[in-house]
Write a protein that holds these residues in place. Sequence first.
Motif, PDB file in Angstrom:
ATOM      1  N   MET A 156      -6.047  -6.881  -6.824  1.00  0.00           N
ATOM      2  CA  MET A 156      -5.134  -7.255  -5.738  1.00  0.00           C
ATOM      3  C   MET A 156      -5.789  -8.083  -4.639  1.00  0.00           C
ATOM      4  SD  MET A 156      -3.050  -3.666  -5.394  1.00  0.00           S
ATOM      5  CE  MET A 156      -2.199  -2.951  -6.802  1.00  0.00           C
ATOM      6  N   ASP A 157      -7.114  -8.101  -4.569  1.00  0.00           N
ATOM      7  CA  ASP A 157      -7.854  -8.884  -3.576  1.00  0.00           C
ATOM      8  C   ASP A 157      -7.264  -8.731  -2.170  1.00  0.00           C
ATOM      9  OD1 ASP A 157      -9.785 -10.581  -2.597  1.00  0.00           O
ATOM     10  OD2 ASP A 157      -8.664 -12.407  -3.068  1.00  0.00           O
ATOM     11  N   PRO A 158      -7.193  -7.498  -1.654  1.00  0.00           N
ATOM     12  CA  PRO A 158      -6.519  -7.271  -0.367  1.00  0.00           C
ATOM     13  C   PRO A 158      -7.346  -7.711   0.836  1.00  0.00           C
ATOM     14  CG  PRO A 158      -7.486  -5.239  -1.157  1.00  0.00           C
ATOM     15  CD  PRO A 158      -7.724  -6.254  -2.233  1.00  0.00           C
ATOM     16  N   ASP A 159      -6.640  -7.968   1.940  1.00  0.00           N
ATOM     17  CA  ASP A 159      -7.321  -8.203   3.217  1.00  0.00           C
ATOM     18  C   ASP A 159      -7.943  -6.912   3.735  1.00  0.00           C
ATOM     19  OD1 ASP A 159      -6.567 -10.916   3.407  1.00  0.00           O
ATOM     20  OD2 ASP A 159      -4.593 -10.344   4.135  1.00  0.00           O
ATOM     21  N   CYS A 160      -7.272  -5.797   3.448  1.00  0.00           N
ATOM     22  CA  CYS A 160      -7.755  -4.506   3.941  1.00  0.00           C
ATOM     23  C   CYS A 160      -7.207  -3.387   3.063  1.00  0.00           C
ATOM     24  CB  CYS A 160      -7.304  -4.297   5.392  1.00  0.00           C
ATOM     25  SG  CYS A 160      -7.836  -2.724   6.117  1.00  0.00           S
ATOM     26  N   VAL A 161      -8.018  -2.352   2.859  1.00  0.00           N
ATOM     27  CA  VAL A 161      -7.573  -1.134   2.187  1.00  0.00           C
ATOM     28  C   VAL A 161      -7.716   0.018   3.176  1.00  0.00           C
ATOM     29  CG1 VAL A 161      -7.994   0.522   0.324  1.00  0.00           C
ATOM     30  CG2 VAL A 161      -8.179  -1.928  -0.126  1.00  0.00           C
ATOM     31  N   ILE A 162      -6.649   0.801   3.313  1.00  0.00           N
ATOM     32  CA  ILE A 162      -6.676   2.004   4.152  1.00  0.00           C
ATOM     33  C   ILE A 162      -6.729   3.201   3.213  1.00  0.00           C
ATOM     34  CG2 ILE A 162      -5.457   3.346   5.908  1.00  0.00           C
ATOM     35  CD1 ILE A 162      -3.923   0.720   6.576  1.00  0.00           C
ATOM     36  N   VAL A 163      -7.763   4.034   3.342  1.00  0.00           N
ATOM     37  CA  VAL A 163      -7.904   5.190   2.454  1.00  0.00           C
ATOM     38  C   VAL A 163      -7.530   6.465   3.202  1.00  0.00           C
ATOM     39  CG1 VAL A 163      -9.594   4.219   0.876  1.00  0.00           C
ATOM     40  CG2 VAL A 163     -10.382   5.316   2.964  1.00  0.00           C
ATOM     41  N   ALA A 164      -6.763   7.314   2.520  1.00  0.00           N
ATOM     42  CA  ALA A 164      -6.324   8.576   3.109  1.00  0.00           C
ATOM     43  C   ALA A 164      -6.579   9.705   2.124  1.00  0.00           C
ATOM     44  CB  ALA A 164      -4.838   8.508   3.453  1.00  0.00           C
ATOM     45  N   GLY A 165      -6.732  10.903   2.652  1.00  0.00           N
ATOM     46  CA  GLY A 165      -7.030  12.073   1.833  1.00  0.00           C
ATOM     47  C   GLY A 165      -8.169  12.847   2.469  1.00  0.00           C
ATOM     48  N   LYS A 166      -8.120  14.157   2.363  1.00  0.00           N
ATOM     49  CA  LYS A 166      -9.078  15.008   3.077  1.00  0.00           C
ATOM     50  C   LYS A 166     -10.531  14.685   2.734  1.00  0.00           C
ATOM     51  CE  LYS A 166      -5.933  18.959   3.483  1.00  0.00           C
ATOM     52  NZ  LYS A 166      -5.673  20.348   3.046  1.00  0.00           N
ATOM     53  N   LEU A 167     -10.812  14.478   1.451  1.00  0.00           N
ATOM     54  CA  LEU A 167     -12.204  14.298   1.040  1.00  0.00           C
ATOM     55  C   LEU A 167     -12.798  13.018   1.612  1.00  0.00           C
ATOM     56  CD1 LEU A 167     -14.162  15.972  -0.590  1.00  0.00           C
ATOM     57  CD2 LEU A 167     -13.592  14.627  -2.605  1.00  0.00           C
ATOM     58  N   MET A 168     -12.054  11.919   1.538  1.00  0.00           N
ATOM     59  CA  MET A 168     -12.563  10.645   2.059  1.00  0.00           C
ATOM     60  C   MET A 168     -12.576  10.624   3.584  1.00  0.00           C
ATOM     61  SD  MET A 168     -13.569   8.437  -0.259  1.00  0.00           S
ATOM     62  CE  MET A 168     -13.226   6.716   0.127  1.00  0.00           C
ATOM     63  N   ILE A 176      -3.419  -2.715   1.483  1.00  0.00           N
ATOM     64  CA  ILE A 176      -3.186  -1.629   0.530  1.00  0.00           C
ATOM     65  C   ILE A 176      -3.473  -0.298   1.214  1.00  0.00           C
ATOM     66  CG2 ILE A 176      -3.744  -0.671  -1.741  1.00  0.00           C
ATOM     67  CD1 ILE A 176      -2.765  -3.501  -1.969  1.00  0.00           C
ATOM     68  N   TYR A 177      -2.545   0.635   1.080  1.00  0.00           N
ATOM     69  CA  TYR A 177      -2.760   2.008   1.550  1.00  0.00           C
ATOM     70  C   TYR A 177      -2.973   2.874   0.315  1.00  0.00           C
ATOM     71  CZ  TYR A 177      -1.641   6.609   3.578  1.00  0.00           C
ATOM     72  OH  TYR A 177      -1.668   7.924   3.977  1.00  0.00           O
ATOM     73  N   LEU A 178      -4.108   3.571   0.247  1.00  0.00           N
ATOM     74  CA  LEU A 178      -4.438   4.409  -0.910  1.00  0.00           C
ATOM     75  C   LEU A 178      -4.554   5.859  -0.469  1.00  0.00           C
ATOM     76  CD1 LEU A 178      -5.316   4.755  -3.895  1.00  0.00           C
ATOM     77  CD2 LEU A 178      -7.672   4.354  -3.132  1.00  0.00           C
ATOM     78  N   TYR A 179      -3.685   6.706  -1.025  1.00  0.00           N
ATOM     79  CA  TYR A 179      -3.701   8.131  -0.692  1.00  0.00           C
ATOM     80  C   TYR A 179      -4.266   8.914  -1.868  1.00  0.00           C
ATOM     81  CZ  TYR A 179      -2.137  12.885   0.208  1.00  0.00           C
ATOM     82  OH  TYR A 179      -2.099  14.242   0.386  1.00  0.00           O
ATOM     83  N   MET A 180      -5.262   9.758  -1.578  1.00  0.00           N
ATOM     84  CA  MET A 180      -5.859  10.619  -2.596  1.00  0.00           C
ATOM     85  C   MET A 180      -5.833  12.054  -2.101  1.00  0.00           C
ATOM     86  SD  MET A 180      -9.011   8.173  -3.806  1.00  0.00           S
ATOM     87  CE  MET A 180      -9.276   7.628  -2.121  1.00  0.00           C
ATOM     88  N   GLY A 181      -4.729  12.723  -2.383  1.00  0.00           N
ATOM     89  CA  GLY A 181      -4.580  14.121  -2.020  1.00  0.00           C
ATOM     90  C   GLY A 181      -4.318  14.915  -3.282  1.00  0.00           C
ATOM     91  N   VAL A 182      -3.265  15.735  -3.266  1.00  0.00           N
ATOM     92  CA  VAL A 182      -2.861  16.427  -4.492  1.00  0.00           C
ATOM     93  C   VAL A 182      -2.481  15.391  -5.544  1.00  0.00           C
ATOM     94  CG1 VAL A 182      -1.171  17.992  -5.502  1.00  0.00           C
ATOM     95  CG2 VAL A 182      -2.135  18.482  -3.248  1.00  0.00           C
ATOM     96  N   GLY A 183      -1.742  14.375  -5.112  1.00  0.00           N
ATOM     97  CA  GLY A 183      -1.444  13.229  -5.965  1.00  0.00           C
ATOM     98  C   GLY A 183      -2.252  12.033  -5.510  1.00  0.00           C
ATOM     99  N   VAL A 184      -2.206  10.967  -6.294  1.00  0.00           N
ATOM    100  CA  VAL A 184      -2.882   9.718  -5.933  1.00  0.00           C
ATOM    101  C   VAL A 184      -1.866   8.593  -6.066  1.00  0.00           C
ATOM    102  CG1 VAL A 184      -4.722   8.090  -6.512  1.00  0.00           C
ATOM    103  CG2 VAL A 184      -5.129  10.550  -6.710  1.00  0.00           C
ATOM    104  N   ASP A 240      12.317   9.019   0.686  1.00  0.00           N
ATOM    105  CA  ASP A 240      11.335   8.183   0.002  1.00  0.00           C
ATOM    106  C   ASP A 240      10.102   9.020  -0.298  1.00  0.00           C
ATOM    107  OD1 ASP A 240      10.119   5.970  -1.161  1.00  0.00           O
ATOM    108  OD2 ASP A 240      10.714   4.623   0.464  1.00  0.00           O
ATOM    109  N   ASN A 241       9.179   8.403  -1.016  1.00  0.00           N
ATOM    110  CA  ASN A 241       7.914   9.054  -1.317  1.00  0.00           C
ATOM    111  C   ASN A 241       7.114   9.253  -0.034  1.00  0.00           C
ATOM    112  OD1 ASN A 241       4.810   8.468  -1.925  1.00  0.00           O
ATOM    113  ND2 ASN A 241       5.683   9.560  -3.655  1.00  0.00           N
ATOM    114  N   VAL A 242       6.470  10.388   0.100  1.00  0.00           N
ATOM    115  CA  VAL A 242       5.737  10.722   1.322  1.00  0.00           C
ATOM    116  C   VAL A 242       4.644   9.704   1.622  1.00  0.00           C
ATOM    117  CG1 VAL A 242       4.181  12.281   0.062  1.00  0.00           C
ATOM    118  CG2 VAL A 242       4.496  12.567   2.525  1.00  0.00           C
ATOM    119  N   THR A 243       4.017   9.171   0.578  1.00  0.00           N
ATOM    120  CA  THR A 243       2.938   8.199   0.788  1.00  0.00           C
ATOM    121  C   THR A 243       3.462   6.927   1.434  1.00  0.00           C
ATOM    122  OG1 THR A 243       1.788   9.087  -1.139  1.00  0.00           O
ATOM    123  CG2 THR A 243       1.071   6.944  -0.347  1.00  0.00           C
TER     124      THR A 243
END
Length: 406
Positions: free
Chosen positions: A336-348, A212-220, A189-192
């Motif tokens: 999407m009006d989420p209950d929670c967003v999890i942000v991932a990625g080195k910069l954040m 919602i899980y949001l990954y911002m690395g090489v890809g988003v 599957d996709n790594v994210t």
Amino acid sequence: MNPAAAIAKKKNLKKIMQYIVDHEEPTRITIAQALDLSVATVTNNINDLLELNLVSVGEKISGNRGRKATILKFKGDEKYVVTVSMYIQSLLITLIDFNKNVIRDTQKITFLERSKAKGESICETFTQIISTYIDNLDESVRNKIECMTIAVTGIVSRDKKVYASYYEWYNISLLDQLIHRYDFPIYCDNVTRYKALEEVRLMNNCEMMNVIYLYMGVGVAAVQFFGNRIIEGRNSTSGEIGHICLEPYGEQCHCGNRGCVERYCGENYMLEEAEKLLGTRDSCEILEHLVYELKEPLTIETLIMAEEMGSMKVHGLFIRMAYYIGKTLSFIYNVMDPDCVIVAGKLMEKCEFVYNAAVQEMRKNIVNVEAREICLNKAKIREEDLAGVLAQYAINRYIKDYNFEI
């Protein structure tokens, strides 16, 4: 045993085994309380798991009323998983047991250059690399392999075809040769998605339905959960937020469109912009000192270091990145009006300035923000944790797919 009772028993066996995997020092009493089962039911099921050699008993600890309670452990030391993480130009392969102990240290294998990694020819190379790794293991080790988990940087369809525009892979059958070569399950599957599944598992918060899980690395990319289940979409492409347009006349993305979120929030964009500050008229002395004199590689960590040392030019880059990240987060909250967003990625994760500035920009663009409870968490999983994440997925699938004969 009648069919209904057999189904109920199988469910209880899997729930109990999963609980033992997920919790430290579980006992029959704590399992019964957590799963709302009687101690007698738990004891009967534990006896079955002991007989199947799936769990073992450990030391005794103090329990209620001075009685000693026996700790139960998942017996994963004799079951191995091969984890494969695919990056832009390399594969990381690790052998881990089901107790998440590393059996063989991670081996980094240089992958093909982008220009040579196109089309179906890559499937043979991919298979050869992994097969060589497995075939070089001792036979006694190979016999303990229960499954393989592969994480790729692309879209994986339900029939396990891989679409990755960066490589110009357009729905290639990456796994076909591996599936025919080995008789153990191969998950891909996709790594994210793998990271997102583990983040939600660690949250252990059943009250948050829409996450919602949001990954911002090489890809988003984003992964949406509802009721702890991934929303995949009809074509298994849900969450491809990286290719939504931020700037209609912006820079061209490798997907063919212009101004994509990935072009402005991804790490590659940041590093490309940082390169313009080296050896040019608009050069940054602090960054040049770090890269040219101190021989620091040009990475996100080096940029954070330069900004902390007072580089206003890198600071300006961070302001620009925070603006686009904030815009992207506001899209997610408004749509999407989420209950929670999890942000991932080195910069954040590592730069408080970018995180705070992005949140500030996000709040400017969220509809009716005053009436909303905004829950935004930083990810717990780091890049170096990925092999363990893939192993955890394999364990969960092993339990889910285990065929108890009753």
